[in-house]
Scaffold this motif. Sequence first.
Motif, mmCIF file in Angstrom:
data_model
loop_
_atom_site.group_PDB
_atom_site.id
_atom_site.type_symbol
_atom_site.label_atom_id
_atom_site.label_comp_id
_atom_site.label_asym_id
_atom_site.label_seq_id
_atom_site.Cartn_x
_atom_site.Cartn_y
_atom_site.Cartn_z
ATOM 1 N N SER A 86 0.808 -1.215 0.000
ATOM 2 C CA SER A 86 0.000 0.000 0.000
ATOM 3 C C SER A 86 0.841 1.265 0.000
ATOM 4 N N ILE A 87 2.122 1.166 0.324
ATOM 5 C CA ILE A 87 2.949 2.370 0.458
ATOM 6 C C ILE A 87 3.626 2.694 -0.862
ATOM 7 N N ILE A 88 3.483 3.948 -1.298
ATOM 8 C CA ILE A 88 4.098 4.389 -2.542
ATOM 9 C C ILE A 88 5.175 5.421 -2.224
ATOM 10 N N SER A 89 5.964 5.727 -3.216
ATOM 11 C CA SER A 89 6.978 6.758 -3.041
ATOM 12 C C SER A 89 6.334 8.134 -2.991
ATOM 13 N N SER A 90 6.836 8.981 -2.111
ATOM 14 C CA SER A 90 6.306 10.343 -2.018
ATOM 15 C C SER A 90 6.689 11.181 -3.226
ATOM 16 N N LYS A 91 7.584 10.651 -4.077
ATOM 17 C CA LYS A 91 8.023 11.375 -5.268
ATOM 18 C C LYS A 91 7.135 11.092 -6.477
ATOM 19 N N LEU A 92 6.073 10.316 -6.286
ATOM 20 C CA LEU A 92 5.209 9.943 -7.401
ATOM 21 C C LEU A 92 4.442 11.130 -7.952
ATOM 22 N N GLY A 93 4.221 12.131 -7.131
ATOM 23 C CA GLY A 93 3.471 13.308 -7.564
ATOM 24 C C GLY A 93 2.335 13.573 -6.613
ATOM 25 N N GLY A 94 1.333 14.295 -7.103
ATOM 26 C CA GLY A 94 0.215 14.625 -6.242
ATOM 27 C C GLY A 94 0.610 15.662 -5.212
ATOM 28 N N PHE A 95 -0.214 15.828 -4.192
ATOM 29 C CA PHE A 95 0.104 16.787 -3.135
ATOM 30 C C PHE A 95 -0.260 16.189 -1.788
ATOM 31 N N ALA A 200 -18.790 14.849 -9.905
ATOM 32 C CA ALA A 200 -19.691 15.515 -10.849
ATOM 33 C C ALA A 200 -19.203 15.403 -12.289
ATOM 34 N N ALA A 201 -18.538 14.293 -12.607
ATOM 35 C CA ALA A 201 -18.008 14.032 -13.954
ATOM 36 C C ALA A 201 -17.066 15.140 -14.418
ATOM 37 N N GLN A 202 -16.382 15.740 -13.447
ATOM 38 C CA GLN A 202 -15.417 16.804 -13.754
ATOM 39 C C GLN A 202 -14.015 16.460 -13.260
ATOM 40 N N LYS A 203 -13.943 15.762 -12.128
ATOM 41 C CA LYS A 203 -12.637 15.480 -11.534
ATOM 42 C C LYS A 203 -12.760 14.316 -10.559
ATOM 43 N N ALA A 204 -11.748 13.469 -10.538
ATOM 44 C CA ALA A 204 -11.667 12.398 -9.545
ATOM 45 C C ALA A 204 -10.390 12.570 -8.746
ATOM 46 N N THR A 205 -10.471 12.374 -7.447
ATOM 47 C CA THR A 205 -9.306 12.483 -6.562
ATOM 48 C C THR A 205 -9.041 11.115 -5.945
ATOM 49 N N ILE A 206 -7.798 10.673 -6.016
ATOM 50 C CA ILE A 206 -7.413 9.354 -5.511
ATOM 51 C C ILE A 206 -6.386 9.522 -4.398
ATOM 52 N N CYS A 207 -6.630 8.905 -3.275
ATOM 53 C CA CYS A 207 -5.731 8.982 -2.118
ATOM 54 C C CYS A 207 -4.894 7.716 -2.015
ATOM 55 N N LEU A 208 -3.590 7.886 -1.887
ATOM 56 C CA LEU A 208 -2.684 6.774 -1.637
ATOM 57 C C LEU A 208 -1.796 7.114 -0.448
ATOM 58 N N VAL A 209 -1.130 6.111 0.101
ATOM 59 C CA VAL A 209 -0.306 6.290 1.294
ATOM 60 C C VAL A 209 1.169 6.265 0.913
ATOM 61 N N THR A 210 1.925 7.240 1.437
ATOM 62 C CA THR A 210 3.364 7.302 1.186
ATOM 63 C C THR A 210 4.134 6.949 2.457
ATOM 64 N N LEU A 249 -3.255 -0.831 -8.088
ATOM 65 C CA LEU A 249 -4.403 -1.562 -7.552
ATOM 66 C C LEU A 249 -4.095 -2.250 -6.224
ATOM 67 N N LEU A 250 -2.822 -2.588 -5.986
ATOM 68 C CA LEU A 250 -2.467 -3.210 -4.711
ATOM 69 C C LEU A 250 -2.772 -2.302 -3.523
ATOM 70 N N CYS A 251 -2.832 -1.002 -3.782
ATOM 71 C CA CYS A 251 -3.169 -0.055 -2.718
ATOM 72 C C CYS A 251 -4.613 -0.215 -2.260
ATOM 73 N N PHE A 252 -5.432 -0.892 -3.062
ATOM 74 C CA PHE A 252 -6.836 -1.111 -2.708
ATOM 75 C C PHE A 252 -7.171 -2.584 -2.489
ATOM 76 N N ARG A 253 -6.421 -3.491 -3.091
ATOM 77 C CA ARG A 253 -6.763 -4.908 -2.971
ATOM 78 C C ARG A 253 -5.699 -5.718 -2.234
ATOM 79 N N GLY A 254 -4.639 -5.071 -1.730
ATOM 80 C CA GLY A 254 -3.594 -5.784 -1.021
ATOM 81 C C GLY A 254 -3.914 -5.917 0.463
ATOM 82 N N GLU A 255 -3.573 -7.071 1.026
ATOM 83 C CA GLU A 255 -3.796 -7.268 2.459
ATOM 84 C C GLU A 255 -2.958 -6.271 3.253
ATOM 85 N N GLY A 256 -3.579 -5.613 4.225
ATOM 86 C CA GLY A 256 -2.888 -4.593 4.998
ATOM 87 C C GLY A 256 -2.902 -3.225 4.350
ATOM 88 N N SER A 257 -3.621 -3.095 3.237
ATOM 89 C CA SER A 257 -3.587 -1.835 2.478
ATOM 90 C C SER A 257 -4.543 -0.775 3.008
#
Length: 460
Positions: A86-95, A200-210, A249-257
């Motif tokens: 579930s943990i990604i690099s903080s350098k992937l982007g986003g804010f 509202a079919a304008q924008k989707a926001t996805i949260c991941l853990v770093t 997808l492992l961030c949503f379907r991985g055990e412990g994620s």
Amino acid sequence: MDMEVLGQEQSSEQLDLEEISRKISFLDKWREIFSYHRLGTNNTIPQNHEGNHASADENEDGTGLSQPKGQGHLPSSGLCSIPNPSIISSKLGGFPISLAMATKLRQILFGNTVHVFSYNWKKAYFRFHDPSSELAFTLEVGKGGARSIQMAVQGSIIKYLLFTRKGKDCNLGNLCEISKKEQEQALAAALAGILWAAGAAQKATICLVTEDIYVASTPDYSVDNFTERLQLFEFLEKEAAEKFIYDHLLCFRGEGSHGVILFLYSLIFSRTFERLQMDLDVTTTQLLQPNAGGFLCRQAVLNMILTGRASPNVFNGCEEGKSQETLHGVLTRSDVGYLQWGKDASEDDRLSQVGSMLKTPKLPIWLCNINGNYSILFCTNRELLSDWKMERLFDLYFYSGQPSQKKLVHLTIDTHSHHWERDQQEEKHGPRRRFSPVEMAIRTKWSEATINWDGTVPFF
């Protein structure tokens, strides 16, 4: 000679003390490493029993550690590394999440900033049954409040597999034959579609853990060592959001994620706090409600998954409450519908009755709330709800989500049988047959229906 032996013994004792000190230091080092990894996964020991919450200056592990604004991070490698998908690099982007955002998130969920998710919530994620099996297209669901979200997402998975994906016929055989890759594609498409509608079919926001920690504990905010490490990624195209989810997808379907919590966070940020305030009314000021030491989703969460809006009620449009306040219901037909029946529900309470917007969705798929347990009903015939002739005699399939269910339940629904035929069938199966909760839920949509369980013992 005696002095020489005594000196050797003292030297030996000193070496023993140094060895002990060295080992203690070594153990402390590993204790710190394991502590950090446990903060990242929460999949080894229940950190919080249901109903408990962490204090403002103590995290779940009792260490009191809190490192703000990216200064702390999980070790990326070690002699005994515990994998955490579930943990990604903080350098992937986003804010990164801010204290203000984390505080608003906690408030809209719990109504305060000290409650945190229980263990059952933290361990919930999106996991399919085995590929190419009778239940290959269904999710394995656990206990607790996260279950309702998993089953609501299940409805969107069936929508994609039956009616949205290209190159496949709408039949039950294709559902049961899907591969692991097709499972992953279906989950990514379902999650992205739900988030896109919420935005509202304008924008989707996805949260991941770093690995970085961006928010510190304060007297007004208790850390959970998960929310404080969120990175948010915004997408202006649905296809781009779907690809991003598929790639991670492992961030949503991985055990412990913490996959279900991550999806719920993404849903809230996609909807935005401003829209949520407009969606809700005086009956619902927060999205979760305490129950038996844990938290259950309010109707607003389920409606947000089904319709894109966090409407707190199930009736059509707006209604006037007892104190003349405006109560918000469902405004448009959604692709996946909703049926509700409870043995203690009052049929005279107009506000608790599900309206036609949810009862008659665009596609023949329903999330069912039967006595507080969530399940799925669906039909493989896309035309069922658009051609009245199709509703004379048709098939429905029922998935309860219970571990004991090993295959789909096939139901035959007859809405035009004569009353004496219905009476004969009820006598054949015994007097209690008419009171099956599943049948009662179906009859909230087709009131005069005769329901044949095709050899399956009716669910009670």
